[in-house]
Design a protein around this motif. Sequence first.
Motif: not given
Length: 172
Positions: A146-151, A61-68
């Motif tokens: 784009q966010v869905r793909f990155a996550v 969670e901590a890492i994924l929250k940093t995705i733009d």
Amino acid sequence: MKQTETLKALWSRWKYAALIAAAGAALLLLPAGGGRTDAAPAAEMEERVQDTVREMETRMEAILKTIDGAGELHLMLAADTGTARQLAQDTELSYSGAVSAPDDYLRREETVLTGSGSGEGPVVTQTRCPTWRGALVVCQGGGDAQVRFAVTAAVSALTGLGADRITVAKCQ
């Protein structure tokens, strides 16, 4: 009077056998296994699996929250198995009968321990990471492709799950 003498004679002859039988019966009535049930190790194992899942969820969670564009994010992982350790074993085989055609053999295994006294512990030869069943990510940016793909790509890289087992949804 004669019965009393007979009982005394029997007692003097068989008193040790009777005492041993009574002690054996008393030992049979004591609980076995030191009060530990078979359910305890299974419960401990399940607790360790849950701890592993929670720790992984928190770190991810901590890492994924940093995705733009992800924003506020919640993650849920479903585990098939927890972490597993393979312990070193000392194996001894002994055969009986002829060397060319043994009649029977006996195999004995012991877990290899390191240290001494209360600091003794098993030697671990391999540690396996948990296997995951699926992942659910709910985030503010879940409506953006784009966010869905990155996550999805990040969760896949961290867990080894395929994209078909990862769901990314938008939260309210």
